[in-house]
Design a protein around this motif. Structure first.
Motif, mmCIF file in Angstrom:
data_model
loop_
_atom_site.group_PDB
_atom_site.id
_atom_site.type_symbol
_atom_site.label_atom_id
_atom_site.label_comp_id
_atom_site.label_asym_id
_atom_site.label_seq_id
_atom_site.Cartn_x
_atom_site.Cartn_y
_atom_site.Cartn_z
ATOM 1 N N TYR A 1 7.620 2.300 -8.029
ATOM 2 C CA TYR A 1 7.928 3.052 -6.802
ATOM 3 C C TYR A 1 9.403 3.450 -6.772
ATOM 4 C CZ TYR A 1 8.759 3.319 -1.666
ATOM 5 O OH TYR A 1 9.133 3.682 -0.391
ATOM 6 N N ARG B 1 0.833 -1.207 0.000
ATOM 7 C CA ARG B 1 0.000 0.000 0.000
ATOM 8 C C ARG B 1 0.868 1.259 0.000
ATOM 9 N NH1 ARG B 1 -3.047 -3.379 3.526
ATOM 10 N NH2 ARG B 1 -2.117 -2.442 5.398
ATOM 11 N N LEU B 2 1.969 1.205 0.750
ATOM 12 C CA LEU B 2 2.894 2.341 0.773
ATOM 13 C C LEU B 2 3.445 2.620 -0.623
ATOM 14 C CD1 LEU B 2 4.734 4.306 2.568
ATOM 15 C CD2 LEU B 2 6.442 2.486 2.382
ATOM 16 N N HIS B 3 3.844 1.570 -1.335
ATOM 17 C CA HIS B 3 4.372 1.735 -2.683
ATOM 18 C C HIS B 3 3.354 2.418 -3.592
ATOM 19 C CE1 HIS B 3 7.579 -1.716 -2.334
ATOM 20 N NE2 HIS B 3 7.846 -0.664 -1.581
ATOM 21 N N ASP B 4 2.119 1.932 -3.569
ATOM 22 C CA ASP B 4 1.085 2.500 -4.435
ATOM 23 C C ASP B 4 0.822 3.966 -4.099
ATOM 24 O OD1 ASP B 4 0.822 0.060 -5.692
ATOM 25 O OD2 ASP B 4 -0.925 -0.561 -4.516
ATOM 26 N N GLU B 5 0.701 4.266 -2.813
ATOM 27 C CA GLU B 5 0.366 5.629 -2.391
ATOM 28 C C GLU B 5 1.478 6.614 -2.725
ATOM 29 O OE1 GLU B 5 -0.427 5.146 1.728
ATOM 30 O OE2 GLU B 5 -2.310 4.057 1.411
ATOM 31 N N ARG B 6 2.720 6.229 -2.444
ATOM 32 C CA ARG B 6 3.824 7.166 -2.675
ATOM 33 C C ARG B 6 4.119 7.337 -4.167
ATOM 34 N NH1 ARG B 6 8.244 7.250 2.193
ATOM 35 N NH2 ARG B 6 6.761 7.875 3.795
ATOM 36 N N THR B 7 3.971 6.277 -4.938
ATOM 37 C CA THR B 7 4.166 6.418 -6.376
ATOM 38 C C THR B 7 3.143 7.386 -6.957
ATOM 39 O OG1 THR B 7 5.023 4.149 -6.519
ATOM 40 C CG2 THR B 7 4.290 5.175 -8.572
ATOM 41 N N ALA B 8 1.906 7.267 -6.507
ATOM 42 C CA ALA B 8 0.851 8.161 -6.988
ATOM 43 C C ALA B 8 1.144 9.606 -6.592
ATOM 44 C CB ALA B 8 -0.507 7.725 -6.436
ATOM 45 N N LYS B 9 1.641 9.816 -5.372
ATOM 46 C CA LYS B 9 1.959 11.170 -4.920
ATOM 47 C C LYS B 9 3.089 11.787 -5.744
ATOM 48 C CE LYS B 9 0.413 10.751 -0.122
ATOM 49 N NZ LYS B 9 0.834 10.738 1.313
#
Length: 302
Positions: free
Chosen positions: A44, A14-22
């Motif tokens: 990511y 989930r961290l990977h998905d969220e930070r990549t999107a940011k």
């Protein structure tokens, strides 16, 4: 390892998905993300290279470089990547003397950019061989997600000190000396990918440590904060488990080198056994705590 799904930690995904999107929103506001097709963990990693490069270009006023990074949010790596059993990897071999250091850290680093060229074919084959060996010994999932960009540094002889590191600003990237032997390189890839894995897992689990909590590190022969102590008690046992598995398939100088390494690590890890349970109490996430405990316990039993 005797821990199913050891490296599969859902909060990290989930961290990977969220930070990549940011990062994509920062570099390309108002546009949709363009996945590389290499997987979320690779996206990511590469997004952090683009962000780091764009920030440096903005600070120095290099407009052309800044425009390149915003136009290439994955640092334009898919065309020049190296095939491995774990998927395409980015392998580079820059001059170590030319690596920059950031204003906040003396650790050298390398950022993919418009001038990046793949490592020579022989070095790329070396890395591919190391990934095959690591995968055959059960460490494929770790390297697949946490050793996406491999920065090869100095060529050394067996027995010379091999220096390797990671930096938190470039997750999924590893910096390594090498001996030209894929079995030894796989050990060091596992060690550094282990650091990347734990950095992400601690962040994803929202773990923070009191700087006053310190433990004796036999690897440094000094007192270290919980963060550094737990990193050592995770990364070194991973390499021990790998080494124990691969020894039967090695011979000559490489076998002697790895055998001596395993013997050395047995003594060092044993010296951490009393403090490790106390350090683990500082991790509130049960799943993460169990993973760290399991690896340490299995390595102690070697």
């Amino acid at each position: 390892m005797d821990y199913p799904g050891l490296f599969d930690f859902p909060p990290t995904s989930r961290l990977h998905d969220e930070r990549t999107a940011k990062i994509h929103t920062i570099l390309n506001p108002g546009t949709l993300p363009r996945p590389t097709g290499l997987g979320p963990a690779a996206d990511y990693c590469l997004a952090h290279h683009a962000l780091e490069g764009a920030e440096a270009a903005a600070r120095s006023g290099e407009r052309a470089a800044f425009d390149w990074y915003t136009a290439n949010p994955h640092a334009d790596t898919t065309a020049s990547s190296t095939p491995t059993v774990l998927g395409p990897r980015v392998v580079v071999a820059p001059d170590p003397a030319g690596l920059p250091c950031s204003p906040i850290s003396e650790t050298p680093y390398y950022v993919l950019g418009p001038g990046t060229e793949p490592a020579p074919l022989g070095l790329r084959a070396l890395v591919a061989g190391a990934f095959t060996t690591a995968d055959q010994t059960g460490f494929g999932p770790l390297l697949a997600a946490h050793a996406v960009v491999v920065v090869l540094l100095r060529t050394k002889q067996i027995g010379q000190t091999l220096i390797s590191w990671t930096i938190t600003r470039l997750p999924g990237t590893v910096f390594l000396d090498h001996t030209g032997d894929p079995t030894v390189l796989a050990r060091d890839l596992i060690h550094e990918a282990g650091h990347n894995w734990l950095n992400d897992a601690l962040t994803a689990a929202r773990c923070t440590f009191d700087d006053q909590a310190v433990f004796h590190s036999p690897w440094r022969e000094s007192m270290r904060p919980a963060f550094g102590f737990l990193h050592a008690c995770w990364a070194f046992p991973l390499t021990m488990l790998y080494t124990a598995r691969v020894l039967e398939h090695t011979e000559g100088d490489v076998r002697a080198f790895l055998s001596a390494y395993l013997d050395q690590q047995r003594g060092l890890l044993a010296a951490s056994a009393a403090d490790h349970p106390r350090a683990l109490e500082l991790i509130r996430d049960e799943g993460l705590r169990e993973r760290l405990a399991a690896v340490h316990r299995q390595a102690l039993a070697l």
